[in-house]
Design an enzyme around this catalytic site. Structure first.
Site, mmCIF file in Angstrom:
data_model
loop_
_atom_site.group_PDB
_atom_site.id
_atom_site.type_symbol
_atom_site.label_atom_id
_atom_site.label_comp_id
_atom_site.label_asym_id
_atom_site.label_seq_id
_atom_site.Cartn_x
_atom_site.Cartn_y
_atom_site.Cartn_z
ATOM 1 N N TYR A 1 -11.999 30.194 -15.584
ATOM 2 C CA TYR A 1 -11.482 31.562 -15.662
ATOM 3 C C TYR A 1 -12.543 32.526 -16.191
ATOM 4 O O TYR A 1 -13.466 32.122 -16.915
ATOM 5 C CB TYR A 1 -10.226 31.607 -16.523
ATOM 6 C CG TYR A 1 -9.015 31.039 -15.815
ATOM 7 C CD1 TYR A 1 -8.395 31.743 -14.798
ATOM 8 C CD2 TYR A 1 -8.527 29.774 -16.138
ATOM 9 C CE1 TYR A 1 -7.306 31.218 -14.118
ATOM 10 C CE2 TYR A 1 -7.434 29.237 -15.468
ATOM 11 C CZ TYR A 1 -6.829 29.963 -14.463
ATOM 12 O OH TYR A 1 -5.760 29.438 -13.785
ATOM 13 N N ARG B 1 0.826 -1.212 0.000
ATOM 14 C CA ARG B 1 0.000 0.000 0.000
ATOM 15 C C ARG B 1 0.863 1.266 0.000
ATOM 16 O O ARG B 1 0.499 2.273 0.609
ATOM 17 C CB ARG B 1 -0.933 -0.018 1.217
ATOM 18 C CG ARG B 1 -1.940 -1.166 1.198
ATOM 19 C CD ARG B 1 -3.002 -1.018 2.281
ATOM 20 N NE ARG B 1 -2.450 -1.190 3.620
ATOM 21 C CZ ARG B 1 -2.457 -2.342 4.290
ATOM 22 N NH1 ARG B 1 -2.970 -3.431 3.735
ATOM 23 N NH2 ARG B 1 -1.947 -2.417 5.503
ATOM 24 N N CYS C 1 0.586 20.789 -10.844
ATOM 25 C CA CYS C 1 -0.853 20.746 -10.571
ATOM 26 C C CYS C 1 -1.281 19.315 -10.252
ATOM 27 O O CYS C 1 -1.855 19.050 -9.208
ATOM 28 C CB CYS C 1 -1.634 21.295 -11.757
ATOM 29 S SG CYS C 1 -1.302 23.035 -12.095
#
Length: 279
Positions: free
Chosen positions: A221, A133, A154
């Site tokens: 945006y 894991r 990101c």
């Protein structure tokens, strides 16, 4: 309407109707003005790839080939070089994030993968014990951030787990993003990490299972609101797109090529919409 189309429309509506405005926004448009956005926090989606649920909308065309090439640049080439990205893959959109004339994006993404030998470690762990894991890819490297400038990642964390169902092993993946441009990058990011999941599964001869997608800040945006309304008006295409990796089971991760992928039954709604990127 596919599951991805429903999630896409639901998120657009939620951002427009319930989202809040950004403050002290970092991004700029190319004309130098501040790129403000409306956003929601804590967006989550689950797709069962084994049942044909893929995170790609039919409401507008998605450049999946370029997205897959970017993933290979990061995780196979383990590079931050814009020259490699252009010369090998003919992908140019990262040029806007070049750091100080270096022809790199700084010590980010592929450079961090190489620095920590991440892919080889993940493959070794999965080979030795598929049920461990600890199969975590983290690109959030504070030391690298201090060493060079560059856009902070990101899509910064991916985790993998396996399940055995009726004798068959399935590889699941979870992608976490700190920030995501809903209209431009959402399905690009999702599908390229599905491609990465498929590459690892193919390396071991496993099936792809579920793809979990968590985004901390999901935004639109302020120069995209007209496009958002257009996407809400569109009726989805009557197709069921899925990504296929046309190579034998057991093919080495590092030998997989962009042309090995095929996006099947994909007939998105046109025309394509134009977006001015926030940089």
């Amino acid at each position: 309407m596919t599951k991805a189309d429903k999630i896409f429309k639901d998120n657009i509506s939620k951002i427009l109707n319930e989202g809040v405005w950004s403050e002290q926004a970092r991004p700029k448009y190319k004309d130098g003005t501040t790129a403000n956005s409306k956003y929601i926090t804590g967006a989550f989606a689950e797709y069962d790839l084994s049942k044909g649920e893929f995170p790609i909308t039919t409401l507008r065309p998605i450049a999946i080939k370029s997205a897959i090439k970017e993933v290979l640049w990061i995780y196979q080439d383990q590079s931050n070089s814009l020259d490699i990205l252009e010369d090998k893959y003919n992908v140019h959109y990262w040029n806007d994030w070049e750091v100080d004339g270096t022809r790199t994006i700084g010590i980010r993404y592929g450079a961090v993968v190489k620095k920590h030998n991440i892919i080889n470690k993940i493959l070794k762990q999965l080979e030795e014990n598929p049920w461990n894991r600890r199969n975590v890819i983290s690109l959030w490297d504070y030391e690298a951030f201090e060493e060079s400038a560059g856009l902070l990642p990101c899509a910064f964390q991916t985790m993998f787990d396996v399940r055995r169902v009726d004798g068959q092993i399935y590889l699941d993946a979870t992608l976490t993003q700190r920030s995501n441009d809903m209209l431009v990058a959402h399905h690009i990011n999702a599908m390229q990490y599905v491609a990465l999941q498929m590459m690892i599964a193919k390396h071991f001869g496993w099936q792809v299972g579920k793809f979990f997608y968590f985004i901390n800040n999901l935004h639109i945006y302020d120069n995209q609101f007209d496009n958002a309304q257009e996407l809400l008006r569109r009726e989805p295409s009557n197709c069921q797109p899925r990504l296929v990796l046309n190579i034998p089971d057991g093919t080495n991760f590092f030998e997989i090529k962009p042309e090995d992928f095929e996006l099947v039954d994909y007939d998105p709604v046109k025309p394509q919409l134009k977006f001015d990127l926030a940089i």
